[in-house]
Design a protein around this motif. Structure first.
Motif, short mmCIF file in Angstrom:
data_model
loop_
_atom_site.label_atom_id
_atom_site.label_comp_id
_atom_site.label_asym_id
_atom_site.label_seq_id
_atom_site.Cartn_x
_atom_site.Cartn_y
_atom_site.Cartn_z
N ALA A 60 -34.81 38.32 2.76
CA ALA A 60 -34.41 37.10 2.05
C ALA A 60 -35.64 36.20 1.84
CB ALA A 60 -33.32 36.36 2.81
N ILE A 61 -36.43 36.02 2.91
CA ILE A 61 -37.61 35.15 2.80
C ILE A 61 -38.61 35.70 1.78
CG2 ILE A 61 -39.66 34.32 4.07
CD1 ILE A 61 -37.83 33.97 6.51
N ALA A 62 -38.80 37.01 1.81
CA ALA A 62 -39.73 37.62 0.86
C ALA A 62 -39.25 37.39 -0.57
CB ALA A 62 -39.86 39.12 1.14
N SER A 63 -37.94 37.55 -0.78
CA SER A 63 -37.39 37.35 -2.13
C SER A 63 -37.55 35.90 -2.59
CB SER A 63 -35.91 37.73 -2.19
OG SER A 63 -35.76 39.06 -1.81
N ILE A 64 -37.28 34.96 -1.67
CA ILE A 64 -37.42 33.53 -2.02
C ILE A 64 -38.86 33.25 -2.43
CG2 ILE A 64 -37.47 31.20 -1.06
CD1 ILE A 64 -34.96 32.03 0.59
N ASN A 65 -39.79 33.73 -1.64
CA ASN A 65 -41.19 33.43 -1.94
C ASN A 65 -41.68 34.16 -3.19
OD1 ASN A 65 -41.56 31.58 0.10
ND2 ASN A 65 -42.01 33.16 1.62
N LEU A 93 -35.13 31.68 -8.78
CA LEU A 93 -34.70 31.20 -7.45
C LEU A 93 -33.18 31.06 -7.38
CD1 LEU A 93 -35.92 30.34 -4.72
CD2 LEU A 93 -35.79 27.97 -5.53
N LYS A 94 -32.59 30.73 -8.51
CA LYS A 94 -31.13 30.58 -8.58
C LYS A 94 -30.45 31.91 -8.22
CE LYS A 94 -28.65 27.85 -12.05
NZ LYS A 94 -28.68 27.69 -13.50
N GLN A 95 -30.99 32.99 -8.79
CA GLN A 95 -30.41 34.31 -8.55
C GLN A 95 -30.65 34.72 -7.09
OE1 GLN A 95 -28.43 35.92 -10.68
NE2 GLN A 95 -28.06 37.33 -8.96
N VAL A 96 -31.86 34.42 -6.60
CA VAL A 96 -32.19 34.74 -5.20
C VAL A 96 -31.22 34.01 -4.27
CG1 VAL A 96 -33.94 34.44 -3.40
CG2 VAL A 96 -34.62 35.23 -5.67
N LYS A 97 -30.87 32.80 -4.63
CA LYS A 97 -29.94 32.02 -3.79
C LYS A 97 -28.59 32.73 -3.70
CE LYS A 97 -28.03 27.43 -3.09
NZ LYS A 97 -27.76 26.12 -3.64
N ILE A 98 -28.12 33.22 -4.84
CA ILE A 98 -26.84 33.92 -4.86
C ILE A 98 -26.91 35.18 -3.98
CG2 ILE A 98 -25.24 35.24 -6.32
CD1 ILE A 98 -26.08 33.27 -8.61
N ASP A 99 -28.04 35.91 -4.14
CA ASP A 99 -28.15 37.19 -3.43
C ASP A 99 -28.42 37.04 -1.94
OD1 ASP A 99 -27.75 38.38 -5.85
OD2 ASP A 99 -29.88 38.79 -6.25
N TYR A 100 -29.21 36.02 -1.55
CA TYR A 100 -29.67 35.98 -0.16
C TYR A 100 -29.27 34.73 0.63
CZ TYR A 100 -32.41 40.02 -1.46
OH TYR A 100 -32.77 41.27 -1.88
N VAL A 101 -28.76 33.71 -0.02
CA VAL A 101 -28.41 32.49 0.71
C VAL A 101 -26.90 32.20 0.62
CG1 VAL A 101 -29.02 30.04 1.05
CG2 VAL A 101 -30.70 31.60 0.09
N GLY A 102 -26.30 32.60 -0.49
CA GLY A 102 -24.88 32.26 -0.73
C GLY A 102 -23.90 33.02 0.15
N ASP A 103 -22.62 32.84 -0.17
CA ASP A 103 -21.51 33.40 0.63
C ASP A 103 -21.51 34.92 0.71
OD1 ASP A 103 -20.69 30.90 0.99
OD2 ASP A 103 -19.07 30.93 -0.53
N LYS A 104 -22.15 35.52 -0.31
CA LYS A 104 -22.10 36.99 -0.34
C LYS A 104 -23.38 37.63 0.19
CE LYS A 104 -18.63 37.33 -3.86
NZ LYS A 104 -18.54 36.51 -5.08
N SER A 105 -24.27 36.79 0.73
CA SER A 105 -25.54 37.31 1.22
C SER A 105 -25.32 38.07 2.54
CB SER A 105 -26.51 36.15 1.43
OG SER A 105 -26.00 35.31 2.45
N PRO A 106 -26.25 38.98 2.88
CA PRO A 106 -26.12 39.73 4.15
C PRO A 106 -25.98 38.81 5.35
CG PRO A 106 -27.88 40.64 2.80
CD PRO A 106 -27.40 39.43 2.09
N LEU A 107 -26.72 37.71 5.38
CA LEU A 107 -26.64 36.81 6.54
C LEU A 107 -25.29 36.11 6.62
CD1 LEU A 107 -30.14 35.13 7.02
CD2 LEU A 107 -28.91 36.65 8.59
#
Ligand code: DAH
Length: 338
Positions: free
Chosen positions: A15-20, A28-42
């Motif tokens: 996630a961090i690598a993708s954000i950076n 960044l909007k798409q990265v947020k959906i994939d790695y920060v939002g409700d459907k992210s692995p975390l």
């Protein structure tokens, strides 16, 4: 779903690598959906906490919590970076160079005829006159008969005057502003002091000195003890205001059906005498036709062409310049400049 500490660390690293790696706010909007939002692995790992054995829940909770906190921090930092990058980009691309030359567009301006009309109105209003107006489509009676112009006068032929169909309606395009005198006298009682500028029509071809549509200004005064001396003084003042204080005027005997006696008014301008307009004492017949008490009142009238006045004043030799409306002509009168 079972939780795995290594997997969580891996998800966080990814996630961090993708954000950076996000190059702009859009990415960044798409990265947020994939790695920060409700459907992210975390987020999914967080949801899986509920299924983890109670004894491990607190520990995993801590691990996931700190991973999320780190992720948010990295995300906010990148968001700030990319926003300020975007802002400086906008400032750069939308910069206005105020030193670039501008495209000049000419402003509209008053036509010299309008300027002259305003000047004449101002002058006479200053002398206590009122501005009077009449229609351009005028009754034959007001344009001719009431002004004592006989039925066989040459002006009353089709050759000289625009008669309007049906002819029985007895309407003409006014050939002069003099019918406004009649309208004013029928409408008001003396003392009368009016100036009447307006458009007039005659069946002439447009050439260097004629135009079928032109302008005149009419003056009319009816009061007690009005004499030709008042007329002369008024015209003198009028001429000096328009042509300059050096100008001289003279009255030359003439004939108009609506004035008696009648005169031409000439001006001495640029070293020669020039005919400027007509004038006289209002004919008693006209006063009577308008119901003016001729024992008590007398009056004078005058009329001149505005195109002619302009041509004399500015040395314009071709009428086309006045009627064609070319802005370059108006500009030379100090209007329409940037
Ligand atoms: N109406 C005359 C014309 O068009 C000009 C004129 C002459 C007007 C004498 C007057 C006047 O008021 O008194 O030729």
């Amino acid at each position: 779903m079972s939780l795995d500490q290594n997997q969580i660390a891996q998800d966080l690293a990814q996630a961090i690598a993708s954000i950076n790696a996000a190059k702009d706010l859009e990415a960044l909007k798409q990265v947020k959906i994939d790695y920060v939002g409700d459907k992210s692995p975390l987020a999914k790992a967080n949801q899986a906490l509920a299924t983890v054995d109670k004894s491990l829940r607190a520990e995993f909770g801590k691990i996931i919590g700190s991973a999320k906190a780190e992720l948010n921090e990295v995300f906010e930092k990148r968001l700030k970076e990319l926003s300020s990058q975007r802002d400086s980009q906008v400032l750069l691309t939308e910069r206005v160079d105020v030193t670039l030359p501008v495209q000049k567009t000419l402003k509209g301006g008053l036509h010299p005829l309008t300027i002259l009309t305003n000047e004449i109105n101002d002058l006479f209003i200053g002398l206590g006159y009122k501005v009077a107006e009449g229609p351009e489509l005028e009754s034959e009676w007001l344009n001719f008969d009431a002004l004592n112009i006989p039925a066989d006068h040459p002006a009353r032929t089709m050759q000289d005057t625009f008669f309007i169909e049906p002819l029985e309606a007895k309407l003409v395009l006014r050939t002069h502003t003099s019918p406004v005198q009649i309208r004013t006298m029928l409408d008001q009682s003396p003392p009368i002091y009016v100036i009447c500028p307006g458009k007039t029509y005659r069946a002439d071809e447009l050439d260097a000195t004629h135009t079928p549509v032109f302008h005149q200004v009419e003056g009319l005064v009816i009061d007690e003890n009005i004499t030709m001396a008042d007329l002369k003084g008024t015209l003198d003042h009028f001429a000096k205001t328009i042509f300059g204080s050096e100008v001289k005027t003279r009255l030359r005997p003439s004939f108009f059906p609506f004035t008696e006696p009648s005169a031409e008014v000439d001006i001495f301008f640029n070293g020669r005498w020039i005919e400027w307009g007509g004038c006289g004492m209002v004919n008693e017949k006209v006063l009577v036709a308008c119901g003016v008490d001729t024992k008590k009142y007398s009056g004078f009238a005058f009329g001149m062409g505005l195109e002619r006045t302009l041509m004399v004043k500015y040395g314009i030799t071709d009428m086309h310049d006045i009627v064609e409306g070319d802005v370059r002509f108006s500009q030379s009168f100090g209007v329409g400049r940037q």
